[in-house]
Scaffold this motif. Structure first.
Motif, PDB file in Angstrom:
ATOM      1  N   GLY A 263     -20.777  24.242  43.883  1.00 58.11           N
ATOM      2  CA  GLY A 263     -22.383  24.286  43.812  1.00 58.11           C
ATOM      3  C   GLY A 263     -22.732  25.203  44.822  1.00 58.11           C
ATOM      4  N   MET A 264     -22.349  25.709  45.621  1.00 59.20           N
ATOM      5  CA  MET A 264     -22.918  26.814  46.712  1.00 59.20           C
ATOM      6  C   MET A 264     -23.378  27.998  46.206  1.00 59.20           C
ATOM      7  SD  MET A 264     -23.039  25.013  49.610  1.00 59.20           S
ATOM      8  CE  MET A 264     -23.431  26.275  51.001  1.00 59.20           C
ATOM      9  N   GLY A 265     -22.720  28.315  45.038  1.00 62.09           N
ATOM     10  CA  GLY A 265     -22.994  29.280  44.245  1.00 62.09           C
ATOM     11  C   GLY A 265     -24.407  29.312  43.742  1.00 62.09           C
ATOM     12  N   ALA A 266     -24.652  28.339  43.016  1.00 59.87           N
ATOM     13  CA  ALA A 266     -26.038  27.862  42.935  1.00 59.87           C
ATOM     14  C   ALA A 266     -27.231  28.129  43.678  1.00 59.87           C
ATOM     15  CB  ALA A 266     -26.186  26.512  41.962  1.00 59.87           C
ATOM     16  N   GLY A 267     -27.160  27.388  45.000  1.00 58.46           N
ATOM     17  CA  GLY A 267     -27.739  27.644  45.937  1.00 58.46           C
ATOM     18  C   GLY A 267     -28.034  29.462  46.363  1.00 58.46           C
ATOM     19  N   ALA A 268     -26.759  29.936  46.437  1.00 55.14           N
ATOM     20  CA  ALA A 268     -26.768  31.439  46.757  1.00 55.14           C
ATOM     21  C   ALA A 268     -27.535  32.205  45.876  1.00 55.14           C
ATOM     22  CB  ALA A 268     -25.453  31.881  47.046  1.00 55.14           C
ATOM     23  N   LEU A 269     -27.293  31.873  44.809  1.00 58.72           N
ATOM     24  CA  LEU A 269     -27.878  32.830  43.600  1.00 58.72           C
ATOM     25  C   LEU A 269     -29.463  32.497  43.478  1.00 58.72           C
ATOM     26  CD1 LEU A 269     -27.658  34.479  41.114  1.00 58.72           C
ATOM     27  CD2 LEU A 269     -27.607  32.238  39.682  1.00 58.72           C
ATOM     28  N   VAL A 270     -30.037  31.480  43.716  1.00 64.79           N
ATOM     29  CA  VAL A 270     -31.407  31.152  43.859  1.00 64.79           C
ATOM     30  C   VAL A 270     -31.990  31.875  45.021  1.00 64.79           C
ATOM     31  CG1 VAL A 270     -33.365  29.426  43.820  1.00 64.79           C
ATOM     32  CG2 VAL A 270     -31.409  29.041  42.436  1.00 64.79           C
ATOM     33  N   LEU A 271     -31.114  31.778  46.097  1.00 62.60           N
ATOM     34  CA  LEU A 271     -31.621  32.232  47.350  1.00 62.60           C
ATOM     35  C   LEU A 271     -31.647  33.821  47.164  1.00 62.60           C
ATOM     36  CD1 LEU A 271     -32.407  31.994  50.367  1.00 62.60           C
ATOM     37  CD2 LEU A 271     -29.615  32.563  50.992  1.00 62.60           C
ATOM     38  N   VAL A 272     -30.777  34.489  46.731  1.00 62.83           N
ATOM     39  CA  VAL A 272     -30.753  35.983  46.361  1.00 62.83           C
ATOM     40  C   VAL A 272     -31.889  36.165  45.328  1.00 62.83           C
ATOM     41  CG1 VAL A 272     -29.623  37.786  45.242  1.00 62.83           C
ATOM     42  CG2 VAL A 272     -28.397  36.238  46.754  1.00 62.83           C
ATOM     43  N   LEU A 273     -31.882  35.629  44.267  1.00 59.45           N
ATOM     44  CA  LEU A 273     -33.275  36.080  43.441  1.00 59.45           C
ATOM     45  C   LEU A 273     -34.498  35.780  44.002  1.00 59.45           C
ATOM     46  CD1 LEU A 273     -31.924  34.442  40.146  1.00 59.45           C
ATOM     47  CD2 LEU A 273     -31.822  36.834  40.733  1.00 59.45           C
ATOM     48  N   GLY A 274     -34.748  34.576  44.865  1.00 58.32           N
ATOM     49  CA  GLY A 274     -35.890  34.480  45.472  1.00 58.32           C
ATOM     50  C   GLY A 274     -36.395  35.328  46.337  1.00 58.32           C
ATOM     51  N   PHE A 275     -35.477  35.799  47.465  1.00 57.00           N
ATOM     52  CA  PHE A 275     -35.580  36.748  48.219  1.00 57.00           C
ATOM     53  C   PHE A 275     -35.865  38.012  47.731  1.00 57.00           C
ATOM     54  CE2 PHE A 275     -33.776  40.149  51.253  1.00 57.00           C
ATOM     55  CZ  PHE A 275     -34.584  39.764  52.496  1.00 57.00           C
ATOM     56  N   TYR A 276     -35.270  38.293  46.625  1.00 56.72           N
ATOM     57  CA  TYR A 276     -35.288  39.730  45.993  1.00 56.72           C
ATOM     58  C   TYR A 276     -36.801  39.805  45.581  1.00 56.72           C
ATOM     59  CZ  TYR A 276     -34.582  44.056  43.148  1.00 56.72           C
ATOM     60  OH  TYR A 276     -34.310  45.370  43.040  1.00 56.72           O
ATOM     61  N   ALA A 277     -37.423  38.784  44.942  1.00 56.87           N
ATOM     62  CA  ALA A 277     -38.468  38.741  44.414  1.00 56.87           C
ATOM     63  C   ALA A 277     -39.652  38.238  45.163  1.00 56.87           C
ATOM     64  CB  ALA A 277     -38.709  37.856  43.357  1.00 56.87           C
ATOM     65  N   GLY A 278     -39.315  37.833  46.427  1.00 54.67           N
ATOM     66  CA  GLY A 278     -40.328  37.310  47.439  1.00 54.67           C
ATOM     67  C   GLY A 278     -40.998  36.222  47.201  1.00 54.67           C
ATOM     68  N   SER A 279     -40.398  35.344  46.328  1.00 50.18           N
ATOM     69  CA  SER A 279     -40.674  33.951  45.925  1.00 50.18           C
ATOM     70  C   SER A 279     -40.444  32.783  46.914  1.00 50.18           C
ATOM     71  CB  SER A 279     -40.321  33.649  44.420  1.00 50.18           C
ATOM     72  OG  SER A 279     -40.243  32.334  44.070  1.00 50.18           O
ATOM     73  N   LEU A 280     -41.381  32.574  47.502  1.00 52.00           N
ATOM     74  CA  LEU A 280     -41.277  31.351  48.525  1.00 52.00           C
ATOM     75  C   LEU A 280     -40.750  30.058  47.667  1.00 52.00           C
ATOM     76  CD1 LEU A 280     -41.508  30.189  51.369  1.00 52.00           C
ATOM     77  CD2 LEU A 280     -43.924  29.765  50.942  1.00 52.00           C
ATOM     78  N   GLY A 281     -41.240  30.002  46.716  1.00 50.57           N
ATOM     79  CA  GLY A 281     -40.688  28.679  45.965  1.00 50.57           C
ATOM     80  C   GLY A 281     -39.284  28.635  45.542  1.00 50.57           C
ATOM     81  N   LEU A 282     -38.549  29.819  45.112  1.00 53.38           N
ATOM     82  CA  LEU A 282     -37.253  29.905  44.966  1.00 53.38           C
ATOM     83  C   LEU A 282     -36.616  29.762  46.115  1.00 53.38           C
ATOM     84  CD1 LEU A 282     -36.972  32.464  42.075  1.00 53.38           C
ATOM     85  CD2 LEU A 282     -36.594  30.221  41.817  1.00 53.38           C
ATOM     86  N   MET A 283     -37.028  30.393  47.160  1.00 53.82           N
ATOM     87  CA  MET A 283     -36.261  30.440  48.342  1.00 53.82           C
ATOM     88  C   MET A 283     -36.174  28.778  49.062  1.00 53.82           C
ATOM     89  SD  MET A 283     -37.016  33.768  50.457  1.00 53.82           S
ATOM     90  CE  MET A 283     -38.815  33.738  50.322  1.00 53.82           C
ATOM     91  N   THR A 284     -37.298  28.021  48.978  1.00 55.57           N
ATOM     92  CA  THR A 284     -37.291  26.796  49.242  1.00 55.57           C
ATOM     93  C   THR A 284     -36.226  25.847  48.434  1.00 55.57           C
ATOM     94  OG1 THR A 284     -39.744  27.034  49.840  1.00 55.57           O
ATOM     95  CG2 THR A 284     -38.833  24.482  49.654  1.00 55.57           C
ATOM     96  N   LEU A 285     -36.223  26.075  47.263  1.00 50.81           N
ATOM     97  CA  LEU A 285     -35.352  25.324  46.245  1.00 50.81           C
ATOM     98  C   LEU A 285     -33.864  25.668  46.640  1.00 50.81           C
ATOM     99  CD1 LEU A 285     -37.149  25.612  42.893  1.00 50.81           C
ATOM    100  CD2 LEU A 285     -36.479  23.254  43.872  1.00 50.81           C
ATOM    101  N   ALA A 286     -33.620  27.162  46.956  1.00 54.01           N
ATOM    102  CA  ALA A 286     -32.317  27.634  47.449  1.00 54.01           C
ATOM    103  C   ALA A 286     -31.835  26.736  48.734  1.00 54.01           C
ATOM    104  CB  ALA A 286     -32.384  29.090  47.672  1.00 54.01           C
ATOM    105  N   GLY A 287     -32.825  26.482  49.645  1.00 58.11           N
ATOM    106  CA  GLY A 287     -32.538  25.950  50.790  1.00 58.11           C
ATOM    107  C   GLY A 287     -32.140  24.490  50.639  1.00 58.11           C
ATOM    108  N   LEU A 288     -32.877  23.690  49.718  1.00 60.08           N
ATOM    109  CA  LEU A 288     -32.618  22.319  49.216  1.00 60.08           C
ATOM    110  C   LEU A 288     -31.095  22.172  48.661  1.00 60.08           C
ATOM    111  CD1 LEU A 288     -35.738  21.265  47.861  1.00 60.08           C
ATOM    112  CD2 LEU A 288     -34.624  20.495  50.001  1.00 60.08           C
ATOM    113  N   LEU A 289     -30.663  23.340  47.684  1.00 63.10           N
ATOM    114  CA  LEU A 289     -29.542  23.431  46.972  1.00 63.10           C
ATOM    115  C   LEU A 289     -28.426  23.496  47.917  1.00 63.10           C
ATOM    116  CD1 LEU A 289     -30.696  25.475  43.853  1.00 63.10           C
ATOM    117  CD2 LEU A 289     -29.721  23.285  43.827  1.00 63.10           C
ATOM    118  N   LEU A 290     -28.442  24.651  48.805  1.00 67.08           N
ATOM    119  CA  LEU A 290     -27.420  25.000  49.955  1.00 67.08           C
ATOM    120  C   LEU A 290     -27.045  23.668  50.884  1.00 67.08           C
ATOM    121  CD1 LEU A 290     -28.258  28.452  50.833  1.00 67.08           C
ATOM    122  CD2 LEU A 290     -26.413  27.807  49.468  1.00 67.08           C
ATOM    123  N   LEU A 291     -28.309  22.864  51.427  1.00 65.21           N
ATOM    124  CA  LEU A 291     -28.148  21.626  51.996  1.00 65.21           C
ATOM    125  C   LEU A 291     -27.548  20.579  51.333  1.00 65.21           C
ATOM    126  CD1 LEU A 291     -28.938  20.302  54.828  1.00 65.21           C
ATOM    127  CD2 LEU A 291     -31.225  19.883  53.717  1.00 65.21           C
TER     128      LEU A 291
END
Length: 335
Positions: A263-291
């Motif tokens: 499951g950590m791959g899902a959080g890491a993928l959303v984090l990478v996409l969110g960071f690359y696009a500058g999307s705060l929503g995706l980065m927030t979801l990524a934090g929840l997924l990783l946690l």
């Protein structure tokens, strides 16, 4: 001399021309009231339909027909009516009511172990998400489509493929949003809906109670080895990093963790996409997924509390050391 406004600065740089554009959007309070009026109008219509056809729609086939008619009506209004907050909320209420009637018609005849049924509903939900030009309807139905796909795969014993497939669909939507700016809202809502579904998919793989089975295992025992899920997620994450030309020196630790912890791959993928696009929503979801995935993995470790405490302490020290190392390397690498 007074300071130039942002529009005047753009004019001075020859980046724009003409007068300052006026904001013709109504005040948020007006939009809120229009949205409420849309919901009230839809509820009155639904109440009238229920009272007029109460004896008819209690039968499953009639309920399905009513749900289909409401969905078609919502789609027609969405495509033909003038776009404003009143009509948008009216269409949303009709679409959700259509979903409820369709669910009511299916609930008595549904076979929980029927893979074609779940996969067919997944295609239906995906079609609704693609046809409607409504941000929230797309988000809700893409979220539902991911869950229905997972249930269908579970009936076939392939539930371990659900997370990598949803991650691949999420990546595809995100890449399409970047390549087709005119359709950015469509793919953005689909991407967020799929990202939200990852939060639920991680929980479906775990038992609901101690010594019990997971929801997916109740539908069908997995035919695939457990290690395949994190390995596929890590491979997809690595492929995205290569596609985006990100520095692998910084990304390989994420790939390694993703290959070890499910499951950590899902959080890491959303984090990478969110960071690359500058999307705060995706980065927030990524934090929840990783946690969330990290907590589930920590809870499932067959270790004593003392050992887990030392493990947390060591992990914290390792992360601090990695942070310091990356800061040193970033200074050495020329920009």
């Amino acid at each position: 001399m007074s300071e130039l406004t942002p529009w005047q600065r753009l004019l001075a740089a020859d980046l724009v021309e003409g007068e300052t554009p006026l904001d013709d959007q109504p005040h948020w309070s007006s939009r809120f009231l229009l949205g409420m009026v849309g919901w009230i109008a839809a509820l009155f219509l639904l109440f009238f339909l229920f009272m007029a056809f109460e004896g008819v729609i209690r039968e499953a086939n009639h309920a399905l027909a009513m749900g289909g008619l409401l969905m078609v009506a919502a789609l027609g209004l969405n495509r033909q009516a003038k776009r404003n907050d009143l009509w948008d909320q009216f269409v949303l209420a009709l679409a959700l009511a259509a979903d409820a009637w369709l669910l009511y018609g299916l609930i008595d005849r549904i076979d929980l172990h029927s893979a074609p049924l779940w996969l067919g509903l997944c295609l239906l939900s995906s079609g609704i998400a693609a046809l409607f030009e409504h941000w929230l309807i797309r988000l809700f139905h893409s979220f539902a489509a991911a869950l229905l796909l997972t249930l269908g795969l579970a009936c076939l014993g392939l539930q371990l493929l659900a997370l990598p497939l949803v991650m691949a669909a999420l990546t595809a939507c995100w890449l399409l949003a970047e390549r087709r700016p005119s359709r950015h809202q469509l793919y953005e809502s689909l991407t967020l809906g799929l990202a939200l579904s990852l939060l639920v998919l991680g929980r479906l793989h775990h038992p609901l109670w101690e010594s019990g089975g997971s929801v997916l295992d109740e539908l069908g025992r997995s035919r695939l080895p457990l290690w395949l899920n994190p390995v596929l997620c890590a491979a997809l994450l690595l492929g995205v990093m290569v596609k985006l030309k990100l520095p692998l020196l910084y990304g390989l630790p994420l790939v390694l963790i993703s290959a070890i912890i499910p499951g950590m791959g899902a959080g890491a993928l959303v984090l990478v996409l969110g960071f690359y696009a500058g999307s705060l929503g995706l980065m927030t979801l990524a934090g929840l997924l990783l946690l969330g995935f990290g907590s589930l993995y920590y809870y499932d470790l067959g270790l004593t509390l003392m050992t887990k405490s030392w493990l947390l302490l060591g992990s914290g020290a390792l992360l601090l050391g990695a942070r310091q190392l990356l800061k040193i390397l970033s200074k050495e690498i020329p920009s």
